[in-house]
Design a protein around this motif. Structure first.
Motif, PDB file in Angstrom:
ATOM      1  N   PHE A   1     104.909 -72.870 -20.710  1.00 50.43           N
ATOM      2  CA  PHE A   1     103.992 -72.063 -21.199  1.00 50.43           C
ATOM      3  C   PHE A   1     104.355 -71.079 -21.908  1.00 50.43           C
ATOM      4  O   PHE A   1     104.025 -70.720 -23.107  1.00 50.43           O
ATOM      5  CB  PHE A   1     103.122 -71.870 -19.996  1.00 50.43           C
ATOM      6  N   TRP A   2     105.290 -70.281 -21.347  1.00 44.99           N
ATOM      7  CA  TRP A   2     105.971 -69.093 -21.817  1.00 44.99           C
ATOM      8  C   TRP A   2     106.960 -69.275 -22.895  1.00 44.99           C
ATOM      9  O   TRP A   2     107.089 -68.485 -23.946  1.00 44.99           O
ATOM     10  CB  TRP A   2     106.759 -68.223 -20.711  1.00 44.99           C
ATOM     11  N   ILE A   3     107.369 -70.321 -22.940  1.00 41.43           N
ATOM     12  CA  ILE A   3     108.403 -70.699 -24.140  1.00 41.43           C
ATOM     13  C   ILE A   3     107.558 -70.902 -25.241  1.00 41.43           C
ATOM     14  O   ILE A   3     107.885 -70.446 -26.166  1.00 41.43           O
ATOM     15  CB  ILE A   3     109.204 -71.946 -23.655  1.00 41.43           C
ATOM     16  N   ILE A   4     106.625 -71.680 -25.107  1.00 46.20           N
ATOM     17  CA  ILE A   4     105.579 -72.041 -26.108  1.00 46.20           C
ATOM     18  C   ILE A   4     104.985 -70.539 -26.562  1.00 46.20           C
ATOM     19  O   ILE A   4     104.945 -70.448 -27.910  1.00 46.20           O
ATOM     20  CB  ILE A   4     104.451 -72.966 -25.742  1.00 46.20           C
ATOM     21  N   LEU A   5     104.691 -69.920 -25.955  1.00 44.07           N
ATOM     22  CA  LEU A   5     104.108 -68.687 -26.128  1.00 44.07           C
ATOM     23  C   LEU A   5     104.949 -67.566 -27.089  1.00 44.07           C
ATOM     24  O   LEU A   5     104.674 -67.054 -28.180  1.00 44.07           O
ATOM     25  CB  LEU A   5     103.694 -67.877 -25.118  1.00 44.07           C
ATOM     26  N   ILE A   6     106.138 -67.706 -26.501  1.00 42.12           N
ATOM     27  CA  ILE A   6     107.166 -66.702 -27.400  1.00 42.12           C
ATOM     28  C   ILE A   6     107.614 -67.325 -28.651  1.00 42.12           C
ATOM     29  O   ILE A   6     107.726 -66.675 -29.579  1.00 42.12           O
ATOM     30  CB  ILE A   6     108.415 -66.838 -26.448  1.00 42.12           C
ATOM     31  N   ALA A   7     107.872 -68.509 -28.597  1.00 47.97           N
ATOM     32  CA  ALA A   7     108.577 -69.572 -29.935  1.00 47.97           C
ATOM     33  C   ALA A   7     107.374 -69.469 -30.924  1.00 47.97           C
ATOM     34  O   ALA A   7     107.562 -69.038 -32.085  1.00 47.97           O
ATOM     35  CB  ALA A   7     108.848 -70.769 -29.458  1.00 47.97           C
ATOM     36  N   LEU A   8     106.317 -69.854 -30.407  1.00 47.93           N
ATOM     37  CA  LEU A   8     105.252 -69.906 -31.514  1.00 47.93           C
ATOM     38  C   LEU A   8     104.507 -68.636 -32.097  1.00 47.93           C
ATOM     39  O   LEU A   8     104.209 -68.402 -33.112  1.00 47.93           O
ATOM     40  CB  LEU A   8     104.266 -70.845 -31.134  1.00 47.93           C
ATOM     41  N   GLY A   9     104.756 -67.545 -31.229  1.00 49.26           N
ATOM     42  CA  GLY A   9     104.472 -66.421 -31.364  1.00 49.26           C
ATOM     43  C   GLY A   9     105.365 -65.752 -32.510  1.00 49.26           C
ATOM     44  O   GLY A   9     104.802 -65.135 -33.514  1.00 49.26           O
ATOM     45  N   VAL A  10     106.554 -66.223 -32.499  1.00 54.18           N
ATOM     46  CA  VAL A  10     107.524 -65.667 -33.747  1.00 54.18           C
ATOM     47  C   VAL A  10     107.267 -66.460 -34.902  1.00 54.18           C
ATOM     48  O   VAL A  10     107.224 -65.965 -35.886  1.00 54.18           O
ATOM     49  CB  VAL A  10     108.932 -65.976 -33.241  1.00 54.18           C
ATOM     50  N   VAL A  11     106.797 -67.650 -34.823  1.00 48.12           N
ATOM     51  CA  VAL A  11     106.553 -68.481 -35.870  1.00 48.12           C
ATOM     52  C   VAL A  11     105.548 -68.193 -36.760  1.00 48.12           C
ATOM     53  O   VAL A  11     105.111 -67.968 -37.797  1.00 48.12           O
ATOM     54  CB  VAL A  11     106.281 -70.156 -35.555  1.00 48.12           C
ATOM     55  N   THR A  12     104.333 -67.893 -35.745  1.00 49.69           N
ATOM     56  CA  THR A  12     103.115 -66.971 -36.440  1.00 49.69           C
ATOM     57  C   THR A  12     103.423 -65.770 -37.296  1.00 49.69           C
ATOM     58  O   THR A  12     102.750 -65.679 -38.341  1.00 49.69           O
ATOM     59  CB  THR A  12     101.827 -66.885 -35.312  1.00 49.69           C
ATOM     60  N   ALA A  13     104.153 -64.961 -36.702  1.00 47.72           N
ATOM     61  CA  ALA A  13     104.460 -63.737 -37.231  1.00 47.72           C
ATOM     62  C   ALA A  13     105.189 -63.885 -38.622  1.00 47.72           C
ATOM     63  O   ALA A  13     104.920 -63.245 -39.472  1.00 47.72           O
ATOM     64  CB  ALA A  13     105.192 -62.793 -36.505  1.00 47.72           C
ATOM     65  N   LEU A  14     105.977 -65.114 -38.648  1.00 47.28           N
ATOM     66  CA  LEU A  14     106.782 -65.329 -39.829  1.00 47.28           C
ATOM     67  C   LEU A  14     105.763 -65.783 -41.011  1.00 47.28           C
ATOM     68  O   LEU A  14     105.837 -65.656 -41.938  1.00 47.28           O
ATOM     69  CB  LEU A  14     107.876 -66.390 -39.623  1.00 47.28           C
ATOM     70  N   TRP A  15     104.625 -66.611 -40.507  1.00 49.80           N
ATOM     71  CA  TRP A  15     103.814 -67.142 -41.589  1.00 49.80           C
ATOM     72  C   TRP A  15     103.093 -66.047 -42.087  1.00 49.80           C
ATOM     73  O   TRP A  15     102.771 -66.231 -43.300  1.00 49.80           O
ATOM     74  CB  TRP A  15     103.028 -68.293 -40.847  1.00 49.80           C
ATOM     75  N   MET A  16     102.813 -64.952 -41.289  1.00 52.98           N
ATOM     76  CA  MET A  16     102.079 -64.089 -41.940  1.00 52.98           C
ATOM     77  C   MET A  16     102.791 -63.393 -43.017  1.00 52.98           C
ATOM     78  O   MET A  16     102.301 -62.805 -44.198  1.00 52.98           O
ATOM     79  CB  MET A  16     101.628 -62.738 -40.884  1.00 52.98           C
ATOM     80  N   VAL A  17     104.060 -63.218 -43.041  1.00 45.06           N
ATOM     81  CA  VAL A  17     104.874 -62.710 -44.095  1.00 45.06           C
ATOM     82  C   VAL A  17     105.192 -63.595 -45.279  1.00 45.06           C
ATOM     83  O   VAL A  17     105.243 -63.402 -46.367  1.00 45.06           O
ATOM     84  CB  VAL A  17     106.148 -62.281 -43.530  1.00 45.06           C
ATOM     85  N   LEU A  18     105.275 -65.106 -44.968  1.00 45.25           N
ATOM     86  CA  LEU A  18     105.745 -66.096 -45.943  1.00 45.25           C
ATOM     87  C   LEU A  18     104.789 -66.656 -46.660  1.00 45.25           C
ATOM     88  O   LEU A  18     105.136 -67.442 -47.429  1.00 45.25           O
ATOM     89  CB  LEU A  18     106.832 -66.825 -45.181  1.00 45.25           C
ATOM     90  N   ALA A  19     103.528 -66.841 -46.118  1.00 40.23           N
ATOM     91  CA  ALA A  19     102.318 -67.310 -46.486  1.00 40.23           C
ATOM     92  C   ALA A  19     102.214 -67.353 -48.004  1.00 40.23           C
ATOM     93  O   ALA A  19     102.085 -68.457 -48.655  1.00 40.23           O
ATOM     94  CB  ALA A  19     100.998 -67.234 -45.970  1.00 40.23           C
ATOM     95  N   GLY A  20     102.401 -66.321 -48.671  1.00 38.40           N
ATOM     96  CA  GLY A  20     102.317 -66.002 -50.077  1.00 38.40           C
ATOM     97  C   GLY A  20     103.328 -66.865 -51.123  1.00 38.40           C
ATOM     98  O   GLY A  20     103.038 -67.419 -52.236  1.00 38.40           O
ATOM     99  N   LEU A  21     104.399 -67.220 -50.158  1.00 33.12           N
ATOM    100  CA  LEU A  21     105.293 -68.010 -50.936  1.00 33.12           C
ATOM    101  C   LEU A  21     105.407 -69.470 -50.589  1.00 33.12           C
ATOM    102  O   LEU A  21     105.657 -70.219 -51.561  1.00 33.12           O
ATOM    103  CB  LEU A  21     106.905 -67.493 -50.251  1.00 33.12           C
ATOM    104  N   ILE A  22     104.890 -69.879 -49.400  1.00 32.62           N
ATOM    105  CA  ILE A  22     104.719 -71.264 -49.193  1.00 32.62           C
ATOM    106  C   ILE A  22     103.593 -72.034 -49.739  1.00 32.62           C
ATOM    107  O   ILE A  22     103.487 -73.215 -50.366  1.00 32.62           O
ATOM    108  CB  ILE A  22     104.765 -71.657 -47.760  1.00 32.62           C
ATOM    109  N   ILE A  23     102.477 -71.347 -49.510  1.00 32.69           N
ATOM    110  CA  ILE A  23     100.947 -72.101 -49.908  1.00 32.69           C
ATOM    111  C   ILE A  23     100.922 -72.530 -51.498  1.00 32.69           C
ATOM    112  O   ILE A  23     100.668 -73.617 -51.660  1.00 32.69           O
ATOM    113  CB  ILE A  23      99.984 -71.235 -49.678  1.00 32.69           C
ATOM    114  N   PRO A  24     101.490 -71.823 -52.505  1.00 34.96           N
ATOM    115  CA  PRO A  24     101.456 -72.145 -53.777  1.00 34.96           C
ATOM    116  C   PRO A  24     102.256 -73.534 -54.033  1.00 34.96           C
ATOM    117  O   PRO A  24     101.897 -74.177 -54.967  1.00 34.96           O
ATOM    118  CB  PRO A  24     102.171 -71.018 -54.626  1.00 34.96           C
ATOM    119  N   LEU A  25     103.142 -73.611 -53.208  1.00 38.05           N
ATOM    120  CA  LEU A  25     103.790 -75.123 -53.257  1.00 38.05           C
ATOM    121  C   LEU A  25     102.832 -76.253 -53.314  1.00 38.05           C
ATOM    122  O   LEU A  25     103.366 -77.575 -53.685  1.00 38.05           O
ATOM    123  CB  LEU A  25     105.067 -75.277 -52.220  1.00 38.05           C
TER     124      LEU A  25
END
Length: 610
Positions: A177-201
């Motif tokens: 539970f805690w591994i998922i929370l930490i790992a995917l919390g980081v992935v979610t934060a990265l998506w907020m930064v990179l979505a503008g570069l990924i979605i247009p693809l």
């Protein structure tokens, strides 16, 4: 080691252990039976012939099971204490029925949600923007949430429970539970930064404003990945205890919350921005679903503790299973992404049209095959833990026949009734007759993949239960190649139909490949002849059912006209008459799985009247 009664004979360099010699007649009978049935090697029952390595023909095969040997036997000279038995078949059937009913409620609620959304947004470019934005978190949540986590987690968690190691099992769940929370919390934060570069693809021919809308919507929706992943892990705990009701009802609540919030929030936004009401509703509903599943854990006295043991070998075992399971499920779910991506090259409306057809397609898929595979998965994991290949063969064969019994007639109905069903479900508001044409075309071709996709789900879960997830992963990669090749070849000449034909072809190939690998792994004994004979009867009854459904609908449609009430009567009575005929036909043809359902229903009715 060859175990006969309590005689232990060391096959390696260890000493011979004296023991009481007692002949076990059941083992003798099983060996003689295998000889009579032509097994490859009577003393290698339940062997996996070359699943994970290439071996010369006739050489010793690698075992799925070593039923006569275990670490405990080697250490003590005594056979291990047998684990608790699996639930009886009647209890499994009842759990499947409950799960199917609850899932049916969820699918109907989801379809209602889609009907309302379709009336608000139609198949516009903005609606396609939402579809593409939701496909990204959908894909990620399928990679990291319920399906993948359950498939990797349940076999290990169940194995601990089978050996009365409940405390260790709960510690494992808390750590994950805690591994998922930490790992995917980081992935979610990265998506907020990179979505503008990924979605247009992935937006293809969508114009700039629709692409910008897609980026914004994806940022609102992406936290759903983290929430669904935590939910998926907790659902795995409940399913290991055969608690299926709340996990099955939670998606229905999810859909209802979305529906209420969509209606309530839509007027707070204007124009294309009203899609943000839909995205916010998704996010809030996912929080509600997590809380609902978490509250159900009190039934088994399970509580999350702040415990992270990175050195726990079971954590590494789950993660080792998780990688191939994630790849396998992710590759399969890329199909939706491919349809959305190529669909944007066909037209602005195509991604949304395919998605809306998929929602109808998933109604029978979710009610029947997901229910069967979900309920049987913990049972298959227990049988694998107990080294019981015969039990797995029976359970798998029965599950395949149950899926065929329910999904082949459903496919027949969708083939002949694609346009009337689509018109009844969607055609109102912004959803025009042209939208009905696009969606019904996709639905017609989706119907051909329905039985194959259902069987694939159960076959993949069987490999996961055996802790052999790399096999369906490799096969899923081949399946995706087929999908891409067919889609690329057909999307220009056939449009939407070409994309969905690619899905159907890939699902059929995947079914053949998985059945072949499992048949080899079970020494050619997979109840294939029985399944084939039952399926032929089901096909005949389904063809009769489809013909009756179309004839009844056509007559009523001509008589009653095209009003909403007339459509409801024509489609409803046609499907009802066809289902009654089909039920009678499969019982007359003596399909055993139909008799199982009849006995279950009659038993419940008698219990209520008693």
């Amino acid at each position: 080691m060859l175990g006969i009664g309590r005689l232990g004979v060391a096959a390696g360099n260890g000493p011979l252990e004296p023991a009481e010699v007692r002949l076990d007649l059941r083992r003798v009978a099983s060996i003689l039976e295998s000889l009579a049935l032509g097994a490859l090697n009577a003393l290698l029952l339940g062997m996996d012939v070359g699943h994970d390595s290439k071996q010369p023909r006739g050489s010793a095969a690698r075992a799925y099971y070593s039923a006569l040997v275990s670490a405990e036997t080697l250490a003590t000279g005594e056979p291990p204490v047998p684990p608790p038995p699996s639930p009886p078949r009647r209890r499994i059937a009842l759990s499947t029925a409950i799960f199917a009913l609850a899932t049916g409620v969820s699918r109907v609620a989801g379809l209602g949600r889609e009907v309302v959304a379709a009336s608000f947004f139609g198949t516009t470019a903005a609606a396609s923007a939402f579809t593409i934005a939701s496909q990204v978190p959908n894909l990620m949540s399928n990679l990291f949430s319920q399906a993948a986590l359950s498939a990797a987690f349940v076999p290990v968690f169940t194995d601990l429970l089978q050996h009365d190691r409940r405390r260790e099992a709960f510690r494992l769940a808390s750590t994950l539970f805690w591994i998922i929370l930490i790992a995917l919390g980081v992935v979610t934060a990265l998506w907020m930064v990179l979505a503008g570069l990924i979605i247009p693809l992935f937006t293809g021919s969508l114009h700039a404003s629709a692409t910008a809308l897609t980026v914004g919507l994806s940022k609102v929706l992406f936290p759903v990945v983290l929430l669904l992943s935590l939910t998926g892990m907790l659902v795995g705990v409940l399913q290991s205890y055969d608690e299926f009701t709340i996990p099955a009802l939670a998606p229905a609540v999810w859909n209802l919350v979305i529906l209420v919030l969509l209606v309530a929030l839509r007027h707070s936004f204007h124009g294309e921005q009203s899609l943000y009401a839909y995205a916010i509703a998704w996010l809030v509903a996912t929080v509600v679903q997590l809380l609902m599943v978490g509250s159900a854990l009190r039934r088994i006295d399970f509580r999350i503790t702040f415990h992270v043991d990175w050195r726990d070998p079971r954590v590494r075992q789950v993660l080792a299973l998780f990688v191939p399971v994630t790849l396998s499920i992710g590759i399969v779910n890329l199909d939706l992404f491919i349809n959305a991506g190529f669909g944007s090259l066909v037209s602005n409306a195509a991604p949304r049209a395919i998605d809306q057809a998929f929602r109808i397609y998933m109604l029978p898929q979710g009610v029947f095959s997901v229910a069967v595979a979900t309920v049987l998965f913990p049972t298959l994991s227990r049988l694998a833990s107990r080294r019981d290949p015969a039990g797995m063969r029976r359970t798998l064969g029965n599950g395949i026949r149950q899926i065929n019994l329910l999904l082949i007639p459903a496919a027949g109905l969708l083939i002949v009734m694609a346009t009337p069903i689509t018109r009844l479900v969607y055609q109102r508001g912004a959803f025009t007759a042209q939208s009905t044409h696009l969606v019904s075309t996709a639905l017609f071709w989706f119907a051909f993949s329905l039985p194959f996709a259902g069987v694939n789900l159960l076959l993949s879960r069987t490999f996961f239960a055996l802790k052999r997830p790399w096999i369906p992963t490799r096969l899923a990669a081949m399946n995706m190649v087929v999908d891409v090749i067919v889609s690329v070849a057909l999307y220009r000449p056939l449009g939407i139909a070409g994309l969905v034909i690619g899905t159907a072809a890939a699902n059929a190939v995947m079914t053949v490949l998985q059945l072949h690998r499992l048949r080899v792994g079970f020494n050619g004994r997979l109840e294939g002849a029985q399944t084939l004979m039952v399926t032929i009867r089901i096909l005949f009854a389904s063809a009769l059912m489809a013909a009756v459904a179309w004839a009844v609908w056509k007559g009523l449609h001509t008589l009653l006209g095209g009003s909403l009430i007339a459509q409801l009567l024509a489609v409803g009575l046609a499907i009802t008459a066809a289902c009654l005929l089909y039920g009678k036909a499969v019982l007359v043809m003596r399909v055993p799985e139909a008799r199982q359902i009849e006995l279950l229903v009659l038993g419940r009715l008698r219990a209520r009247t008693a």
